[in-house]
Structures are given as C-alpha cells and as structure tokens.
Design a protein around this motif. Structure first.
Motif, mmCIF file in Angstrom:
data_model
loop_
_atom_site.group_PDB
_atom_site.id
_atom_site.type_symbol
_atom_site.label_atom_id
_atom_site.label_comp_id
_atom_site.label_asym_id
_atom_site.label_seq_id
_atom_site.Cartn_x
_atom_site.Cartn_y
_atom_site.Cartn_z
ATOM 1 N N VAL A 204 -2.366 9.404 6.256
ATOM 2 C CA VAL A 204 -2.877 8.718 5.058
ATOM 3 C C VAL A 204 -3.702 7.517 5.499
ATOM 4 O O VAL A 204 -3.197 6.653 6.227
ATOM 5 C CB VAL A 204 -1.715 8.248 4.166
ATOM 6 C CG1 VAL A 204 -2.232 7.451 2.979
ATOM 7 C CG2 VAL A 204 -0.913 9.438 3.700
ATOM 8 N N LEU A 205 -4.941 7.499 5.102
ATOM 9 C CA LEU A 205 -5.841 6.429 5.539
ATOM 10 C C LEU A 205 -5.334 5.087 5.006
ATOM 11 O O LEU A 205 -5.214 4.912 3.791
ATOM 12 C CB LEU A 205 -7.259 6.699 5.040
ATOM 13 C CG LEU A 205 -8.348 5.811 5.616
ATOM 14 C CD1 LEU A 205 -8.484 6.031 7.121
ATOM 15 C CD2 LEU A 205 -9.694 6.066 4.930
ATOM 16 N N GLY A 206 -5.031 4.175 5.936
ATOM 17 C CA GLY A 206 -4.542 2.855 5.545
ATOM 18 C C GLY A 206 -3.105 2.628 5.934
ATOM 19 O O GLY A 206 -2.656 1.476 6.006
ATOM 20 N N MET A 207 -2.388 3.713 6.159
ATOM 21 C CA MET A 207 -0.961 3.580 6.471
ATOM 22 C C MET A 207 -0.758 2.810 7.776
ATOM 23 O O MET A 207 -0.057 1.791 7.819
ATOM 24 C CB MET A 207 -0.335 4.979 6.589
ATOM 25 C CG MET A 207 1.137 4.981 6.969
ATOM 26 S SD MET A 207 2.201 4.475 5.611
ATOM 27 C CE MET A 207 2.253 5.981 4.659
ATOM 28 N N THR B 189 -6.148 -4.154 11.389
ATOM 29 C CA THR B 189 -6.721 -3.292 10.343
ATOM 30 C C THR B 189 -7.626 -2.227 10.961
ATOM 31 O O THR B 189 -7.521 -1.036 10.655
ATOM 32 C CB THR B 189 -7.528 -4.140 9.327
ATOM 33 O OG1 THR B 189 -6.692 -5.204 8.866
ATOM 34 C CG2 THR B 189 -7.985 -3.296 8.169
ATOM 35 N N GLN C 16 -4.971 8.055 -2.247
ATOM 36 C CA GLN C 16 -4.815 9.351 -1.566
ATOM 37 C C GLN C 16 -3.485 10.012 -1.849
ATOM 38 O O GLN C 16 -3.385 11.236 -1.899
ATOM 39 C CB GLN C 16 -4.926 9.136 -0.040
ATOM 40 C CG GLN C 16 -6.224 8.474 0.375
ATOM 41 C CD GLN C 16 -6.120 7.930 1.785
ATOM 42 O OE1 GLN C 16 -6.103 8.693 2.741
ATOM 43 N NE2 GLN C 16 -6.044 6.618 1.925
ATOM 44 N N LEU D 67 -5.564 -2.198 1.407
ATOM 45 C CA LEU D 67 -5.035 -0.998 2.066
ATOM 46 C C LEU D 67 -4.078 -0.237 1.154
ATOM 47 O O LEU D 67 -4.063 0.997 1.146
ATOM 48 C CB LEU D 67 -4.328 -1.396 3.372
ATOM 49 C CG LEU D 67 -5.278 -1.894 4.479
ATOM 50 C CD1 LEU D 67 -4.483 -2.490 5.644
ATOM 51 C CD2 LEU D 67 -6.174 -0.766 4.984
ATOM 52 N N LEU E 177 -6.952 1.781 11.103
ATOM 53 C CA LEU E 177 -7.840 2.731 10.415
ATOM 54 C C LEU E 177 -8.336 3.799 11.385
ATOM 55 O O LEU E 177 -8.406 4.985 11.033
ATOM 56 C CB LEU E 177 -9.023 1.979 9.785
ATOM 57 C CG LEU E 177 -8.681 1.158 8.523
ATOM 58 C CD1 LEU E 177 -9.879 0.316 8.079
ATOM 59 C CD2 LEU E 177 -8.241 2.063 7.382
ATOM 60 N N LEU F 246 -6.122 1.650 -1.160
ATOM 61 C CA LEU F 246 -6.701 2.793 -0.444
ATOM 62 C C LEU F 246 -5.680 3.922 -0.308
ATOM 63 O O LEU F 246 -5.990 5.098 -0.544
ATOM 64 C CB LEU F 246 -7.162 2.320 0.946
ATOM 65 C CG LEU F 246 -7.842 3.359 1.827
ATOM 66 C CD1 LEU F 246 -9.172 3.790 1.221
ATOM 67 C CD2 LEU F 246 -8.076 2.807 3.233
ATOM 68 N N MET F 247 -4.469 3.555 0.016
ATOM 69 C CA MET F 247 -3.419 4.573 0.178
ATOM 70 C C MET F 247 -3.047 5.185 -1.176
ATOM 71 O O MET F 247 -2.837 6.396 -1.286
ATOM 72 C CB MET F 247 -2.179 3.936 0.828
ATOM 73 C CG MET F 247 -2.336 3.698 2.312
ATOM 74 S SD MET F 247 -0.825 3.084 3.043
ATOM 75 C CE MET F 247 -0.868 1.382 2.571
ATOM 76 N N ALA G 46 -3.047 1.147 9.346
ATOM 77 C CA ALA G 46 -3.764 -0.128 9.239
ATOM 78 C C ALA G 46 -2.859 -1.175 8.601
ATOM 79 O O ALA G 46 -2.803 -2.335 9.047
ATOM 80 C CB ALA G 46 -5.026 0.063 8.402
ATOM 81 N N PHE G 47 -2.153 -0.756 7.545
ATOM 82 C CA PHE G 47 -1.234 -1.670 6.865
ATOM 83 C C PHE G 47 -0.147 -2.148 7.832
ATOM 84 O O PHE G 47 0.119 -3.349 7.942
ATOM 85 C CB PHE G 47 -0.593 -0.943 5.673
ATOM 86 C CG PHE G 47 0.203 -1.824 4.763
ATOM 87 C CD1 PHE G 47 -0.350 -2.349 3.597
ATOM 88 C CD2 PHE G 47 1.519 -2.163 5.058
ATOM 89 C CE1 PHE G 47 0.385 -3.168 2.757
ATOM 90 C CE2 PHE G 47 2.251 -2.981 4.236
ATOM 91 C CZ PHE G 47 1.689 -3.486 3.078
#
Lengths: 155, 283
Positions: A69-72, A56, B30, B23, A60, B26-27, A74-75
C-alpha cells in the motif's frame, strides 16, 4: 555534492541493495531493511526535517518497489525517524552499541506502527511473531553498525 | 522548561503531522473497506453526510417553499380563471332563467290568444310612464301592425288598458289604474254594474254602484262591454274594501289583477268589444 544529491544517492544505493538482497538472498532480505537503516542513520546524524523527508521518500520508494500500500512504509519510516531523532538528541549514539539499540528499537516500533495502521485502516491485522521481530531487529542492528562504520571510513 | 514553544521550534512537529496526514489520506485512497469502497471515500462520506444531509434538507425546504409559492400562484391564476368561468356560467344561468320565465309568460299569452275569440296581437311593453298625472305604457306595436286608437290591451290576468295614441311602430296605452281611465265593470257574482276608475298606485275604485247592491270584499269585477271598448268578461280586479258612501252609492275599492309594475308582454285586441246590450238587441 549537496546534501540533497547525497541523500538521493544513498537512497538509490539502499534501494538497489535491498532489491539485490531480495533477489539473491531472500532470507537475508527478510532480516535486514536497508531503508530503515538509512533513515535511522539520518535520525542520529541529521536534522529532524531532513530525517522526515528521508523517511517519507525512502518509504515511498520501498512501497513502490515492494508493491505494498503506497504510503504504508513511508508513514512508518517518517514516524520512526522522527521519534528516533528526538530520542537521539537525549542520548549519545556515536557508539555502536547504542546505535544497535536504536536500530533494534526502531524495528520493533515499526512493526507496532504497521499493526496500528492496519487497525486504523480497517484491515486484517496480524502481529508478527516475536522471534521474527527480534531476528529482524538484530539484523537491522548489525547491518546498521556495519553501514555506519563504512560511511565513517568514507567520510 | 518553556511550555509555549515558538513556531520555528514547532515547525518539525507540524511538518510531521502534515506528512503523516497526507500519507494517511494516500493510504485511505487505496485501502478498500468491507463495503467495497475506499476508506477515503468512507471517511469523506461520513464527514460530509451530515453536511450534505443538512444542505439537502435546506435545499428541500427552500424547494418546498418555492414550489408552494409556485403552486399558490398557479392556484391564484386558476382561482381567477374559475371565478371568471363561474361568473360566465352564472350569467348564462340568469339568461336561461330569464328565457324560461319569458317562455312561461309568452306561453300564457299564447294560451290567452288562442282562447280569445277576438283576433289579437302580442306586444312587448317597452316603457312604463309613472307620472302622478298619468299611468301609461309604451308597446312595440303601432299602426303598421294594425293597431288602432281605443283598442283594448289585456294580459293573461286581465285588463291592462286601452290604446290612446299611435305611432308607426309603437303605441301608447292608458293603463287601467290611470286617473283618467274608465272601464265599464260588472260584479261577477251579483251582476251589479258600475264604472271602474283608476287611482294610480292605489288601484281602482268602482263608481255608480247602488247603495242597495250586495257587494262583498273578494267579489270579482269583470268588464261589462258597455263602454264599447273592452270585450265582455275580462277580469278587472277584486273588491278590496266596501264602505257606505255619503250619497246613494257605495265606496268600493278594487285591487287590479294585473301587476302594473311588472308589465312585460300584453295582447292588443284588434277588434273592439261589442256592447252586451247591442249583442242582446241583435236579432
């Protein structure tokens, strides 16, 4: 040094290395993802909770630095780390070849997860070309084996 | 292989689900959809729309019920106000009708007064005495108005009675139907004469009419003026029945023209009637 600080330090090193690669060796940067290599190292050597946190956090940081894209990422990395960690418990991954295989497989898996995520998020989805994917898998595998060898020498 | 894992064993998986869900949220926050809104907004909208719709429907229903209740209360208030207003208008209508009727009566009385050669005074009946012994009425004119004892009282329809007692501002009138009343009458058709005597609620009877007199039911009887009280020619009543008497006279019953149960305005004739005979004897 506590495991947490050690994890933070290695993450900083991986991020710095990736930035430097992108800046000075963009072609190499497209073939190697040091964040994935780091997460996969955790996957084969640490407990699952630690793997997930590293996945994660590393994802990030990559998202922030790459302006995606924030989290992409990380996922992807969290899921890949968890799956690979689960697979690692069934196989002996101490040898370079199995580790290469894991890194290669993780790279493919990451690409598939990204495609699935884009689909779920309703975005335009483009599957990466098989050649690019294979090259990136091999790049990650080689980089991973080298990194693990260096780390084993340091330990 | 254990199928049911304990919580500590499942913790990493639950943590994974938690992290991945976070997550995704979060995505979603956006990523924008084709409509321009974020996926999170769309998802929340899709999830919450039925709830909001249901809540809105419930609120709408409650609001409708409440509004209906308020409208009902307002309608009730309005209804009460309108009923009160209607009552007031009905009262005014009744008053108007009363004034109209009074106006007609007074106009009749005025016509009578103007057509009468004898000076007269309009009076209002303020009370009716209906004992078995006497039939009288009180009028609102008395000695200060020039009313005197034995003055005749008439209405548009005919003889009412005569003044028998006086006060300053009122007078007592003995009605035509009083058992002690007597008026000299004459048949308008045959000119036969007699004495009209009151019978209370049964009207009047005419006495001293010869057996040989031609009298029919429906004949009109008017005053003859012989009693020196009533002027000649004022209507008394109509013959209602005629029978043979046991002596040399007929039993003749009259229905007075005046409705004594509904007396309201009358005319007092200020100059007593002059007997016809006297009139005829005068040079």
């Amino acid at each position: 040094m506590t495991p947490v600080w050690r994890g933070i330090l290695t993450l900083i090193l991986a991020a710095g290395g990736q930035v430097l690669l992108s800046r000075y060796f963009p072609t190499a940067a497209r073939l190697v993802d040091l964040y994935t290599v780091l997460v996969l190292y955790y996957a084969v050597s640490r407990r699952r909770v630690a793997v997930m946190f590293m996945g994660t956090t590393a994802g990030l940081v990559e998202d922030l630095l790459a302006h995606t894209v924030l989290g992409m990422n990380a996922f992807k990395k969290t899921l890949v780390g968890y799956v690979m960690g689960a697979l690692g418990s069934f196989f002996m991954l101490s040898q370079p070849l199995p580790r290469f295989g894991v890194l290669f497989l993780a790279t493919i898996l990451e690409a598939l997860i990204e495609a699935g995520l884009l689909l779920v998020l309703g975005q335009h989805m483009v599957l990466p070309a098989a050649g690019d994917l294979i090259r990136q898998g091999m790049g990650n595998g080689v980089a991973g084996i080298m990194m693990y060898w260096i780390v084993s020498k340091l330990e | 292989m254990a199928i049911n894992k304990s919580f500590p064993e499942r913790r990493p998986f639950l943590l994974l689900v938690l992290i991945l869900s976070s997550l995704l949220v979060l995505m979603s926050h956006q990523v924008r959809t084709r409509r321009g809104s974020t996926l999170l907004e769309d998802s929340l909208l899709n999830v919450s729309a039925p709830l909001v719709k249901g809540a809105s429907g419930g609120v709408g229903l409650l609001s409708g019920v409440w509004q209906g209740y308020l409208d009902l209360r307002a309608s009730r208030r309005e209804n009460l106000a309108l009923k009160a207003h209607l009552g007031e208008l009905e009262e005014r209508g009744r008053e108007g009708e009363e004034f109209r009727r009074e106006n007609l009566r007074l106009r009749d009385l005025l016509d009578l007064k103007q057509s009468s050669e004898v000076p007269s005074l309009a009076a209002e009946v303020i009370a009716l005495g209906t004992s078995s012994q006497a039939r009288t009425a009180l009028i609102n004119r008395g000695s200060k108005d020039g009313v005197k004892r034995d003055m005749p009282v008439v209405s548009r329809k005919g003889v009412v009675g005569r003044v028998i007692a006086l006060g300053t501002g009122m007078a007592k009138v003995q009605l035509l139907i009083d058992p002690n009343s007597g008026v000299a009458g004459i048949f308008q058709r045959t000119r036969g004469q007699g004495m009209v005597v009151g019978m209370g609620d049964h009207g009047c009877r005419m006495e001293y009419v010869s057996e040989l007199e031609d009298v029919e039911v429906g004949d009109v009887v008017v005053t003859s003026g012989l009693d020196q009280i009533y002027p000649k020619g004022v209507t008394i009543g109509v013959v209602s029945s005629v029978t043979e008497g046991d002596q040399l006279t007929k039993n003749i019953y009259l229905s007075p023209e005046v409705d004594f149960r509904h007396l309201e305005e009358v005319l007092v004739l200020l100059k007593p009637g002059v007997p016809a005979a006297t009139e005829e004897l005068s040079p």
